[in-house]
Every structure is written in structure tokens, then in C-alpha cells.
Design a protein around this motif. Structure first.
Motif, PDB file in Angstrom:
ATOM      1  N   ASP A  94     -19.684 -12.571  -8.493  1.00  0.00           N
ATOM      2  CA  ASP A  94     -20.429 -13.753  -8.070  1.00  0.00           C
ATOM      3  C   ASP A  94     -20.331 -14.870  -9.101  1.00  0.00           C
ATOM      4  OD1 ASP A  94     -21.091 -12.480  -5.768  1.00  0.00           O
ATOM      5  OD2 ASP A  94     -23.101 -11.898  -6.424  1.00  0.00           O
ATOM      6  N   ALA A  95     -20.368 -14.510 -10.379  1.00  0.00           N
ATOM      7  CA  ALA A  95     -20.228 -15.518 -11.425  1.00  0.00           C
ATOM      8  C   ALA A  95     -18.847 -16.146 -11.370  1.00  0.00           C
ATOM      9  CB  ALA A  95     -20.470 -14.889 -12.792  1.00  0.00           C
ATOM     10  N   ARG A  96     -17.833 -15.340 -11.067  1.00  0.00           N
ATOM     11  CA  ARG A  96     -16.468 -15.850 -10.944  1.00  0.00           C
ATOM     12  C   ARG A  96     -16.394 -16.910  -9.850  1.00  0.00           C
ATOM     13  NH1 ARG A  96     -11.096 -13.172 -11.271  1.00  0.00           N
ATOM     14  NH2 ARG A  96     -12.238 -11.618 -12.406  1.00  0.00           N
ATOM     15  N   HIS A  97     -16.967 -16.642  -8.699  1.00  0.00           N
ATOM     16  CA  HIS A  97     -16.931 -17.610  -7.610  1.00  0.00           C
ATOM     17  C   HIS A  97     -17.795 -18.820  -7.929  1.00  0.00           C
ATOM     18  CE1 HIS A  97     -14.507 -15.709  -4.550  1.00  0.00           C
ATOM     19  NE2 HIS A  97     -15.001 -14.556  -4.967  1.00  0.00           N
ATOM     20  N   PHE A  98     -18.925 -18.588  -8.569  1.00  0.00           N
ATOM     21  CA  PHE A  98     -19.807 -19.692  -8.926  1.00  0.00           C
ATOM     22  C   PHE A  98     -19.121 -20.660  -9.874  1.00  0.00           C
ATOM     23  CE2 PHE A  98     -23.083 -21.506 -11.714  1.00  0.00           C
ATOM     24  CZ  PHE A  98     -23.823 -22.194 -10.774  1.00  0.00           C
ATOM     25  N   LEU A  99     -18.307 -20.135 -10.798  1.00  0.00           N
ATOM     26  CA  LEU A  99     -17.634 -20.980 -11.774  1.00  0.00           C
ATOM     27  C   LEU A  99     -16.316 -21.536 -11.275  1.00  0.00           C
ATOM     28  CD1 LEU A  99     -18.398 -18.881 -14.953  1.00  0.00           C
ATOM     29  CD2 LEU A  99     -19.432 -21.047 -14.277  1.00  0.00           C
ATOM     30  N   GLY A 100     -15.895 -21.130 -10.075  1.00  0.00           N
ATOM     31  CA  GLY A 100     -14.707 -21.716  -9.469  1.00  0.00           C
ATOM     32  C   GLY A 100     -13.399 -21.037  -9.814  1.00  0.00           C
ATOM     33  N   PHE A 101     -13.445 -19.837 -10.381  1.00  0.00           N
ATOM     34  CA  PHE A 101     -12.208 -19.123 -10.653  1.00  0.00           C
ATOM     35  C   PHE A 101     -11.648 -18.580  -9.346  1.00  0.00           C
ATOM     36  CE2 PHE A 101     -14.100 -18.887 -14.870  1.00  0.00           C
ATOM     37  CZ  PHE A 101     -13.010 -19.203 -15.653  1.00  0.00           C
ATOM     38  N   PRO A 102     -10.336 -18.643  -9.157  1.00  0.00           N
ATOM     39  CA  PRO A 102      -9.755 -18.062  -7.949  1.00  0.00           C
ATOM     40  C   PRO A 102      -9.879 -16.540  -7.999  1.00  0.00           C
ATOM     41  CG  PRO A 102      -8.033 -18.781  -9.436  1.00  0.00           C
ATOM     42  CD  PRO A 102      -9.325 -19.244 -10.025  1.00  0.00           C
ATOM     43  N   CYS A 103     -10.063 -15.962  -6.832  1.00  0.00           N
ATOM     44  CA  CYS A 103     -10.316 -14.521  -6.814  1.00  0.00           C
ATOM     45  C   CYS A 103      -9.491 -13.839  -5.742  1.00  0.00           C
ATOM     46  CB  CYS A 103     -11.801 -14.286  -6.574  1.00  0.00           C
ATOM     47  SG  CYS A 103     -12.285 -12.586  -6.606  1.00  0.00           S
ATOM     48  N   HIS A 104      -9.761 -14.147  -4.509  1.00  0.00           N
ATOM     49  CA  HIS A 104      -9.076 -13.486  -3.406  1.00  0.00           C
ATOM     50  C   HIS A 104      -8.894 -14.452  -2.267  1.00  0.00           C
ATOM     51  CE1 HIS A 104     -13.145 -13.104  -1.726  1.00  0.00           C
ATOM     52  NE2 HIS A 104     -13.486 -12.675  -2.913  1.00  0.00           N
TER      53      HIS A 104
END
Ligand SMILES: [Zn+2]
Length: 73
Positions: free
Chosen positions: A63-73
Motif C-alpha cells: 500500500d505504501a508503494r502505491h501511495f508513493l507512486g512506485f510502479p508495481c503491477h
């Protein structure tokens, strides 16, 4: 009601150690911790994970990854 004029003894201020070695150690530790946080939040996933193909760290900070805008999937 009057303002009381109670005098207190002056307190000593804590002055941090500002030597070059202390500053270098503090900056090195800060960069190391920030780099680890940046790696685990932004890049640790799947095949390139530090812990092999395990995705526990990825899911933990997902969730922190998506909140900070890092690409994930
Ligand atoms: Zn995601």
C-alpha cells in the motif's frame, strides 16, 4: 488575576556534538537507512528480491508503494 513573576533558574541547553566525524557518521547512517527504505519500498519484489522469490516484503509495503507512486503491477 495577576500575572505571577516567578523566576526560574536558567536551564542549560543541550548542544549537539557537531564534530566532523559525528556528522559523517550521522549522515552515513541516514543514507544507509534511507537507501534500505527506498529499496524495500520501491524495488524489492519477486525475482529481484533480496530474500529470493519471496514476496513478503513486497506485500508488507504494498500500500505504501502505491501511495508513493512506485510502479508495481
Ligand atoms: Zn501493487
Amino acid at each position: 488575576m495577576t500575572v505571577s513573576s516567578v523566576q526560574t533558574a536558567p536551564r542549560a541547553l543541550a548542544i549537539p556534538d557537531l564534530s566532523a566525524a559525528s556528522a559523517a557518521l550521522t549522515l552515513t547512517a541516514t543514507v544507509l537507512v534511507a537507501s534500505l527504505a527506498y529499496y524495500f519500498l520501491g524495488y524489492d519484489q519477486g525475482a529481484v528480491s533480496v530474500f529470493g522469490s519471496d514476496t513478503h516484503v513486497h506485500e508488507f509495503v504494498h500500500d505504501a508503494r502505491h501511495f508513493l507512486g512506485f510502479p508495481c503491477h
